[in-house]
Motif scaffolding. Sequence first.
Motif, PDB file in Angstrom:
ATOM      1  N   TRP A 165       0.835  -1.206   0.000  1.00  0.00           N
ATOM      2  CA  TRP A 165       0.000   0.000   0.000  1.00  0.00           C
ATOM      3  C   TRP A 165       0.870   1.255   0.000  1.00  0.00           C
ATOM      4  CZ3 TRP A 165      -4.957  -0.990  -0.861  1.00  0.00           C
ATOM      5  CH2 TRP A 165      -5.853   0.076  -0.835  1.00  0.00           C
ATOM      6  N   SER A 166       1.932   1.237   0.788  1.00  0.00           N
ATOM      7  CA  SER A 166       2.826   2.408   0.875  1.00  0.00           C
ATOM      8  C   SER A 166       3.509   2.692  -0.456  1.00  0.00           C
ATOM      9  CB  SER A 166       3.889   2.175   1.947  1.00  0.00           C
ATOM     10  OG  SER A 166       3.275   1.990   3.195  1.00  0.00           O
ATOM     11  N   ILE A 167       3.992   1.636  -1.093  1.00  0.00           N
ATOM     12  CA  ILE A 167       4.707   1.813  -2.368  1.00  0.00           C
ATOM     13  C   ILE A 167       3.720   2.104  -3.506  1.00  0.00           C
ATOM     14  CG2 ILE A 167       6.131   0.648  -4.112  1.00  0.00           C
ATOM     15  CD1 ILE A 167       7.470  -0.849  -1.749  1.00  0.00           C
ATOM     16  N   ALA A 168       2.586   1.398  -3.503  1.00  0.00           N
ATOM     17  CA  ALA A 168       1.620   1.528  -4.595  1.00  0.00           C
ATOM     18  C   ALA A 168       0.976   2.911  -4.648  1.00  0.00           C
ATOM     19  CB  ALA A 168       0.543   0.450  -4.483  1.00  0.00           C
ATOM     20  N   TYR A 169       0.699   3.515  -3.482  1.00  0.00           N
ATOM     21  CA  TYR A 169      -0.058   4.767  -3.467  1.00  0.00           C
ATOM     22  C   TYR A 169       0.680   5.959  -2.869  1.00  0.00           C
ATOM     23  CZ  TYR A 169      -3.750   1.552  -4.698  1.00  0.00           C
ATOM     24  OH  TYR A 169      -4.484   0.592  -5.331  1.00  0.00           O
ATOM     25  N   GLY A 170       1.732   5.716  -2.102  1.00  0.00           N
ATOM     26  CA  GLY A 170       2.477   6.817  -1.480  1.00  0.00           C
ATOM     27  C   GLY A 170       2.966   7.860  -2.481  1.00  0.00           C
ATOM     28  N   PRO A 171       3.598   7.440  -3.576  1.00  0.00           N
ATOM     29  CA  PRO A 171       4.063   8.428  -4.567  1.00  0.00           C
ATOM     30  C   PRO A 171       2.917   9.254  -5.171  1.00  0.00           C
ATOM     31  CG  PRO A 171       5.184   6.347  -4.901  1.00  0.00           C
ATOM     32  CD  PRO A 171       4.081   6.093  -3.897  1.00  0.00           C
ATOM     33  N   LEU A 172       1.798   8.599  -5.447  1.00  0.00           N
ATOM     34  CA  LEU A 172       0.654   9.321  -6.010  1.00  0.00           C
ATOM     35  C   LEU A 172       0.156  10.386  -5.041  1.00  0.00           C
ATOM     36  CD1 LEU A 172      -1.600   9.769  -8.109  1.00  0.00           C
ATOM     37  CD2 LEU A 172      -2.896   7.967  -6.922  1.00  0.00           C
ATOM     38  N   TYR A 173       0.000  10.019  -3.771  1.00  0.00           N
ATOM     39  CA  TYR A 173      -0.521  10.981  -2.801  1.00  0.00           C
ATOM     40  C   TYR A 173       0.461  12.116  -2.540  1.00  0.00           C
ATOM     41  CZ  TYR A 173      -4.675   8.186  -2.154  1.00  0.00           C
ATOM     42  OH  TYR A 173      -5.857   7.534  -2.378  1.00  0.00           O
ATOM     43  N   SER A 174       1.757  11.843  -2.639  1.00  0.00           N
ATOM     44  CA  SER A 174       2.746  12.928  -2.522  1.00  0.00           C
ATOM     45  C   SER A 174       2.594  13.909  -3.677  1.00  0.00           C
ATOM     46  CB  SER A 174       4.170  12.360  -2.508  1.00  0.00           C
ATOM     47  OG  SER A 174       4.395  11.657  -1.325  1.00  0.00           O
ATOM     48  N   LEU A 175       2.438  13.378  -4.881  1.00  0.00           N
ATOM     49  CA  LEU A 175       2.250  14.244  -6.052  1.00  0.00           C
ATOM     50  C   LEU A 175       0.953  15.042  -5.949  1.00  0.00           C
ATOM     51  CD1 LEU A 175       3.401  11.813  -8.902  1.00  0.00           C
ATOM     52  CD2 LEU A 175       4.603  13.875  -8.120  1.00  0.00           C
ATOM     53  N   LEU A 176      -0.091  14.406  -5.441  1.00  0.00           N
ATOM     54  CA  LEU A 176      -1.370  15.108  -5.285  1.00  0.00           C
ATOM     55  C   LEU A 176      -1.287  16.211  -4.228  1.00  0.00           C
ATOM     56  CD1 LEU A 176      -3.799  12.072  -5.648  1.00  0.00           C
ATOM     57  CD2 LEU A 176      -3.659  14.041  -7.191  1.00  0.00           C
ATOM     58  N   ARG A 177      -0.447  16.007  -3.215  1.00  0.00           N
ATOM     59  CA  ARG A 177      -0.231  17.083  -2.222  1.00  0.00           C
ATOM     60  C   ARG A 177       0.497  18.262  -2.862  1.00  0.00           C
ATOM     61  NH1 ARG A 177      -0.085  13.027   1.484  1.00  0.00           N
ATOM     62  NH2 ARG A 177       2.119  12.576   1.236  1.00  0.00           N
TER      63      ARG A 177
END
Length: 197
Positions: free
Chosen positions: A152-164
Motif C-alpha cells: 500500500w505504501s509503495i503503490a499509493y504513497g508516490p501518487l498521494y505525494s504528487l497530489l499534495r
Amino acid sequence: MRTRDTNKEEIVKQKAIALLVEKGIEGFSMNRLAKESNISVATLYIYYSDKEELIKKIGIEIGKEFFAEMSKDFSPSMPFKEGLYKQWENRSRFTQEKPLEVNCWEVLTHSSYGETILNESLTEFKITMGEFFNNAIQRKELIPTISKEVFWSIAYGPLYSLLRFERDGKNFGGGPFKLNKKITDEAFQFVIKALTP
C-alpha cells in the motif's frame, strides 16, 4: 413536527465539511454550523441528533462516495499494471474534483471517529482490493513476499505525494508545480518497477 428539506440538508453538510477542514473537530460546534448555514440550531437537530452523529454520518458518506469512485471501471481480476493504473486515475480524479471532501476525510479518519467511519465505509472495497492483491500474486505479477502494508505504501504513497504538491501548487523546493500525465506516468513506472518480480 418539522420536515427535512433536502436542499437545506445538503447546504448544512457542505458547511459542516468546510468547517471541519478549517477548524478541526475541536473547533467545530453545532452552534457555529447553524450560524454558517443560516439556520437555527433547532433546525440543525432535525438532520442530526448531535455533533457525534453528524461527524460520523458525513465521514461515512464521504468514504462511500470515495470508494465507489475507486471502483469505477475497475475489477479485481484486471491485470495488475492495468488495475493499479485505474486506481491511480480514479484516486487522482476524486482528489482533484473533491479537494474539500478529501481534506475532511483526512481530518475525520485521523480522529477518534476514524475506526467507525472506516469500518462503515471501507468493508466492500477492502474485499475487492484484497482480491486484486491476491490475484496479482497468483499470476506472478506482484512480488509474492510483499506485505499488504508495504504494498500500500509503495503503490499509493508516490501518487498521494504528487497530489499534495498539486494541491499546494508548489514542489518540494517551493517552485510552481502542476501534476500532469507525464509526471504521473513517470512515477507510476517507478512504482511498477518496485512492485513487480
